[in-house]
Design an enzyme around this catalytic site. Sequence first.
Site, PDB file in Angstrom:
ATOM      1  N   HIS A 163       0.817  -1.218   0.000  1.00 47.48           N
ATOM      2  CA  HIS A 163       0.000   0.000   0.000  1.00 47.48           C
ATOM      3  C   HIS A 163       0.851   1.269   0.000  1.00 47.48           C
ATOM      4  CE1 HIS A 163      -3.657   2.054  -0.016  1.00 47.48           C
ATOM      5  NE2 HIS A 163      -4.213   1.657   1.108  1.00 47.48           N
ATOM      6  N   THR A 283     -24.632   7.211  -6.798  1.00 54.66           N
ATOM      7  CA  THR A 283     -24.776   5.786  -6.492  1.00 54.66           C
ATOM      8  C   THR A 283     -23.866   5.398  -5.333  1.00 54.66           C
ATOM      9  OG1 THR A 283     -25.389   5.231  -8.763  1.00 54.66           O
ATOM     10  CG2 THR A 283     -24.451   3.457  -7.438  1.00 54.66           C
ATOM     11  N   ASP A 402     -11.038  -9.692 -17.614  1.00 58.47           N
ATOM     12  CA  ASP A 402     -11.337 -10.914 -18.380  1.00 58.47           C
ATOM     13  C   ASP A 402     -10.063 -11.341 -19.100  1.00 58.47           C
ATOM     14  OD1 ASP A 402     -12.131 -12.860 -20.157  1.00 58.47           O
ATOM     15  OD2 ASP A 402     -13.652 -11.647 -21.149  1.00 58.47           O
TER      16      ASP A 402
END
Length: 463
Positions: A163, A283, A402
Site C-alpha cells: 500500500h 450511487t 477478463d
Amino acid sequence: MTIIEVCHVPPFSNSCRPTPTELSLPLNFSDIFNLKFPPVQSIFFYKLGESTTTFFKTVILPRIKHSLSITLFHFLPLAGHLSWPQHSAKPIVVYNTANDGVLLTVAVSDEDLDHLYSDIRYASESNPYLSPLSVSETKASILSFQITLFPNKGFTTGYTLNHAFLDGRSISLFMNSWACICRNLDANLKISPNSLPEELNPSFDRTLTQGSKGLEMKYLNYWLGLKLPGSDANPRSLKPIPFPVPADVVRATFPFSREDIKKLGERVKSKLERGNQTKPFSTYVLAYAYTLVCMVKAKGLKNSNKVKFGLTADSRTRLNPPLSRNYIGNCVTSCDVLVEVEHLLKENGVGYVAKRLNEMIKGLENGVLEIAKEKVPFMDVEPGVRVILVAGSNRFGKYGADFGWGKPMNVEITTIDVGESFSMMESRDESGGVEIGLVLKKHEMEMFDSLFVHGLKMLRSSL
C-alpha cells in the site's frame, strides 16, 4: 491445497524491445501516508468447466505467465521493490537488477469454488489463495500473485500489494491491462509488448506532485516518531504495522440493483425537509449510506454510541494541475466525520448519512492538499468510538479483468477483515448496480442480511 510452483516473473525483454536496466521513483505524499499500513489483498474468482489440470498447465498458465511478463514491461516500477537507502531522506521504488520481478505462486485446490465466492463463509477461508509479499526492514516487494486451480471448476487469481506504492485505481488499471494483454495473445505466445490501448496506458510522472514535499516530510516524520505495540523498533523499517484479524468473522457479498439505487434515491429525497435539499446523491453515496445504517443496526450500537465514518477520494483530477487518471501510485485524500449513532437509527438515518457524505465530497473542492495537511495516518479516536470505512469504489472496473475465459464470477477485497470496513465495487451483471463486500461476526452477518434484504424489499414495494 497443494502448491505446485513458485516462480519469479520478470518484465518482458528481447533484443527488439529491451527492458531498461534500472530506474527509481520517489514516493509522493499519499504514498508516504500509507507507508506502514498492511498490504491490500484481493481475489478474482473465475468459473471454467473445461479447466482440467492438463488444460490449466498447457493453456491457462503459460498465457497467464507470458502476459504478466508483458504487462510488467509496461508497468516496470511494479516489478521493482521499495527501498530506503541510508543516503535517502525518504523511501524510493527501485528497479535495478535481473532479480527484480514479481513472485507468482501456482497451486491446486480441491475445495468447493462456488462456496468460496457465493456463500456466507468464514473470512479465513480466503487466506490459502493469497501469497504474501517479501518484506524485510530494508527491502519490500510491490506485488505478488497466486493462481489457484480448482480442477474442472475454475481458478482464482489473487494479489497482494504494497500500500506504500499502489492504491485501488492503480491496481485496477494493472489487472485490466494484464487481462487485456492475456486475452489478445497469439496462440503461439510469441506476441511482443505492443502498445496498450490509451485508456490502459499507465503514467508514472512524478513531476506534478513535487509541490507537496512539505506534506511528504510531515507524514515521514510521523512514521519515524510513531511507537505502537508490535511495530518494528527500527523507525526506518519497511515492515508494515501488524493489524490483528478476528478469527470468528464471516464474509459475504450483497448486491444493489440499479433499480434499488434509483428507489433508494427517491426515498431519501422524499424524506428530506423542504428547503433542506442537497445536490443529487450519487450511487456511491446512496449505497454507502444504506450499508452503514444496516451495519450499525446489525452491530447493536445504541443511541449513546458514537461512530466515525469516512471515505477515501481519488485526488488525481482534484489536484492543480491535475494528474492523469492513469497515474500509478497512491493519490487519495481521506475525509471523515464523528456522529452520534442516534442520527443513524432514526427513520431517515440513510438520508442523514448521505447528506454528511455529500458534505465531505463538497469539502474536497476547497483543495485536497489543504485537507491532507490536517491528517495523519493514525488519528486519535476517543475510547468507545467505532470507526467504519469503505474500501474500493463502484468506478474502478474490477470486473473488466477478463483474461480470455470470461469475466470474474466475483471479486473479493479480502483485507476488509482488518478493522471495521466494507468494500464497494460495480455490479458484475448490471450497469449502475453495486456490490458490497462485508466481514462481520456470524450473528451480526445474519442480522445484516435480514436488515439489508428486508429493507430493499420494503423499498421496492413502497414506491
